[in-house]
Motif scaffolding. Structure first.
Motif, PDB file in Angstrom:
ATOM      1  N   SER A 136      -8.858  16.645   9.630  1.00 28.96           N
ATOM      2  CA  SER A 136      -9.770  16.852  10.757  1.00 28.96           C
ATOM      3  C   SER A 136      -9.139  16.411  12.076  1.00 28.96           C
ATOM      4  O   SER A 136      -9.351  17.048  13.115  1.00 28.96           O
ATOM      5  N   ALA A 137      -8.329  15.344  12.041  1.00 31.17           N
ATOM      6  CA  ALA A 137      -7.657  14.897  13.269  1.00 31.17           C
ATOM      7  C   ALA A 137      -6.641  15.928  13.743  1.00 31.17           C
ATOM      8  O   ALA A 137      -6.508  16.191  14.946  1.00 31.17           O
ATOM      9  N   GLY A 138      -5.920  16.542  12.785  1.00 26.69           N
ATOM     10  CA  GLY A 138      -4.951  17.567  13.153  1.00 26.69           C
ATOM     11  C   GLY A 138      -5.619  18.780  13.779  1.00 26.69           C
ATOM     12  O   GLY A 138      -5.148  19.316  14.789  1.00 26.69           O
ATOM     13  N   ILE A 139      -6.733  19.231  13.182  1.00 27.47           N
ATOM     14  CA  ILE A 139      -7.475  20.364  13.743  1.00 27.47           C
ATOM     15  C   ILE A 139      -8.013  20.001  15.122  1.00 27.47           C
ATOM     16  O   ILE A 139      -7.958  20.805  16.063  1.00 27.47           O
ATOM     17  N   ARG A 140      -8.543  18.800  15.253  1.00 27.65           N
ATOM     18  CA  ARG A 140      -9.100  18.354  16.532  1.00 27.65           C
ATOM     19  C   ARG A 140      -8.041  18.394  17.630  1.00 27.65           C
ATOM     20  O   ARG A 140      -8.263  18.954  18.715  1.00 27.65           O
TER      21      ARG A 140
ATOM     22  N   VAL B 124      -7.978  29.288   4.212  1.00 30.74           N
ATOM     23  CA  VAL B 124      -7.434  28.537   3.082  1.00 30.74           C
ATOM     24  C   VAL B 124      -6.409  27.523   3.586  1.00 30.74           C
ATOM     25  O   VAL B 124      -5.557  27.844   4.412  1.00 30.74           O
ATOM     26  N   LYS B 125      -6.519  26.296   3.087  1.00 35.13           N
ATOM     27  CA  LYS B 125      -5.538  25.260   3.426  1.00 35.13           C
ATOM     28  C   LYS B 125      -4.218  25.533   2.704  1.00 35.13           C
ATOM     29  O   LYS B 125      -4.232  26.009   1.567  1.00 35.13           O
ATOM     30  N   PRO B 126      -3.096  25.166   3.309  1.00 29.13           N
ATOM     31  CA  PRO B 126      -2.939  24.672   4.686  1.00 29.13           C
ATOM     32  C   PRO B 126      -3.127  25.820   5.684  1.00 29.13           C
ATOM     33  O   PRO B 126      -2.574  26.899   5.499  1.00 29.13           O
ATOM     34  N   VAL B 127      -3.926  25.567   6.707  1.00 27.00           N
ATOM     35  CA  VAL B 127      -4.280  26.609   7.661  1.00 27.00           C
ATOM     36  C   VAL B 127      -3.165  26.792   8.684  1.00 27.00           C
ATOM     37  O   VAL B 127      -2.675  25.823   9.265  1.00 27.00           O
ATOM     38  N   GLU B 128      -2.783  28.044   8.878  1.00 29.44           N
ATOM     39  CA  GLU B 128      -1.815  28.341   9.922  1.00 29.44           C
ATOM     40  C   GLU B 128      -2.491  28.278  11.285  1.00 29.44           C
ATOM     41  O   GLU B 128      -3.618  28.742  11.456  1.00 29.44           O
ATOM     42  N   ARG B 129      -1.780  27.737  12.243  1.00 25.07           N
ATOM     43  CA  ARG B 129      -2.385  27.526  13.561  1.00 25.07           C
ATOM     44  C   ARG B 129      -2.794  28.840  14.219  1.00 25.07           C
ATOM     45  O   ARG B 129      -3.847  28.916  14.842  1.00 25.07           O
ATOM     46  N   THR B 130      -1.978  29.852  14.068  1.00 24.36           N
ATOM     47  CA  THR B 130      -2.313  31.131  14.705  1.00 24.36           C
ATOM     48  C   THR B 130      -3.580  31.731  14.102  1.00 24.36           C
ATOM     49  O   THR B 130      -4.409  32.314  14.797  1.00 24.36           O
ATOM     50  N   GLU B 131      -3.748  31.567  12.773  1.00 24.68           N
ATOM     51  CA  GLU B 131      -4.933  32.093  12.118  1.00 24.68           C
ATOM     52  C   GLU B 131      -6.168  31.283  12.505  1.00 24.68           C
ATOM     53  O   GLU B 131      -7.246  31.839  12.739  1.00 24.68           O
ATOM     54  N   LEU B 132      -6.026  29.967  12.584  1.00 29.56           N
ATOM     55  CA  LEU B 132      -7.130  29.120  13.009  1.00 29.56           C
ATOM     56  C   LEU B 132      -7.567  29.489  14.416  1.00 29.56           C
ATOM     57  O   LEU B 132      -8.769  29.610  14.703  1.00 29.56           O
TER      58      LEU B 132
END
Length: 456
Positions: free
Chosen positions: A14-18, A104-112
């Protein structure tokens, strides 16, 4: 400017996504993180969020359960599901609950970034264009005739039913069905201030049919014109859906009603009354289910502030009023008569007072105790108590926390666990939001500032 909530029991994730979202170009100004579904629900009750990203597999409350709770209380908050599980059944369940996307994890940044941007900016009208309206209606008129006969004619023989379902080409698979009756106020629909003409009403109804088809696509929904300006929808559930212990089917049906009302308001600026039937097994139950849905929708004259009505609530209310066994079609067990005050509100408040210390307390637990749907429970509680149900729960927790801080030397984490919070940090945040002081500041002030704090 957007505010997002990220829910994951792995703080590193969650910290990485944040951090990534805050540095993106999406004009995201704030990202809160929660380590479980209960913390997330508290945040959603205290603040407005534009989007929720949640893991599916979490301890205590799964992401699917969290979505159900979100849409029961705030059906206009979009959700994106993130999970390490690639199995399609997880994706299908989350999409049926209205998830905007599934990663799906691990989530790619471009897809997120892509799915978050899409969820934050998606405002287009779902479904097809209104062009070609008459051609489309003519092509489907025969199908609608067969469907209307199935849902209105009680005296069809088994041979008649087989013949009609054959004409429909396997459209009705079931084996379990629910019926939804939608009554739209077309006179006040649309985003212009001009009077809605008869032609515009036809276009709006056509658009509403498309919205319904889009909304119910994950439920194998079938939508068609009813009598007058009404619209009828049939949803279908498999035996697997009915037997899945992770899925509270009745709660999801009520959530569908909230989603329909939200989509019609968002895309057509139309107010609608939604009547929901219980579930029936087999095509032959459809006429009875339509009567239930129409009866439920008719309750709007008694409860003008409510938009979504579930027949099971009506059957239960009549049972409580008569003191008799409720009809089998309501598909809910009769309540046990309480020894004390028989009023519904008394039973609700009594249950909450006995269970508010449980950190896993959910509105579904309370609704099952009194045998009302979660939506109707929230409505009657606020109507009679003049406060939101969860504000009431939080107030009980805060009062008990204050008492423990004044009368005992329990540490912060002990008090947090004692009043229904799994995380001392989350308890402290909630305490300050409600009372304007941290627990330590409150204790010091309450004791006149002459004693050392009991907690580190």
């Amino acid at each position: 400017m957007y505010k997002i909530l990220v829910v994951d029991d792995e703080p590193r994730v969650s910290a990485g996504i944040r951090n990534f979202l805050l540095t993106s170009e999406l004009n995201i100004t704030e990202v809160e993180t929660a380590i479980n579904g209960f913390e997330a629900i508290d945040y959603l009750r205290m603040d407005h969020f534009d989007l929720v990203l949640t893991d599916i597999q979490m301890g205590r409350m799964s992401g699917i359960e969290l979505m159900e709770n979100i849409y029961m209380e705030q059906w206009n908050v979009p959700v994106i599901v993130i999970s390490a599980h690639e199995k399609f059944d997880f994706a299908k369940k989350s999409l049926r609950l209205g998830a905007k996307d599934y990663l799906v994890k691990p989530v790619e940044r471009t897809e997120l970034l892509r799915v978050v941007r899409k969820a934050l900016t998606q405002k287009e009208l779902p479904g097809k264009s209104a062009q070609g309206e008459h051609k489309h209606i003519q092509e489907h008129s025969r199908r609608e005739e067969w469907l209307m006969e199935l849902v209105t004619e009680r005296n069809l023989s088994q041979q008649d039913i087989e013949e009609i379902t054959g004409e429909l080409g396997g459209l009705l698979q079931g084996p379990y069905f629910g019926v939804i009756s939608i009554r739209i106020d077309y006179s006040q629909a649309g985003f212009s201030r001009q009077q809605v003409t008869l032609h515009d009403r036809k276009l709006l109804k056509y658009a509403a049919l498309n919205i319904m088809n889009e909304t119910l696509s994950e439920w194998d929904g079938i939508t068609f014109n009813g009598f007058g300006h009404s619209i009828i929808s049939i949803i279908q559930l498999s035996a697997e859906d009915m037997g899945d212990p992770q899925v509270r089917v009745h709660s999801q049906i009520q959530m569908i009603g909230q989603m329909i009302a939200m989509n019609l308001k968002q895309h057509l600026n139309a107010e609608a009354i939604i009547g929901l039937s219980t579930l029936g097994g087999g095509v032959s139950t459809l006429p009875g289910l339509l009567e239930e849905a129409d009866t439920a929708a008719g309750r709007s004259s008694i409860h003008p502030g409510q938009k979504v009505f579930y027949y099971g609530d009506i059957a239960m209310q009549e049972h409580l009023s008569r003191g008799q066994q409720q009809p089998d079609s309501a598909q809910q067990p009769p309540p046990q008569n309480p020894a004390g005050d028989p009023s519904v509100i008394s039973r609700i408040t009594s249950y909450i007072q006995n269970h508010y210390r449980n950190p896993a307390l959910k509105i579904q637990d309370i609704s099952e105790e009194v045998h009302f749907s979660a939506a109707h429970l929230g409505y009657i509680f606020k109507r009679d108590m003049k406060t939101n149900l969860w504000d009431y729960v939080t107030a009980l927790r805060m009062e008990e926390a204050k008492r423990l801080m004044i009368a005992t030397d329990k540490k912060r984490y002990e008090i947090a666990y004692a009043v229904g919070y799994e995380s001392p940090e989350h308890f402290s945040r909630m305490f300050k939001r409600v009372l304007g002081l941290t627990p330590a500041e409150f204790r010091k002030q309450a004791r006149g500032g002459d004693r050392a704090e009991a907690e580190t």
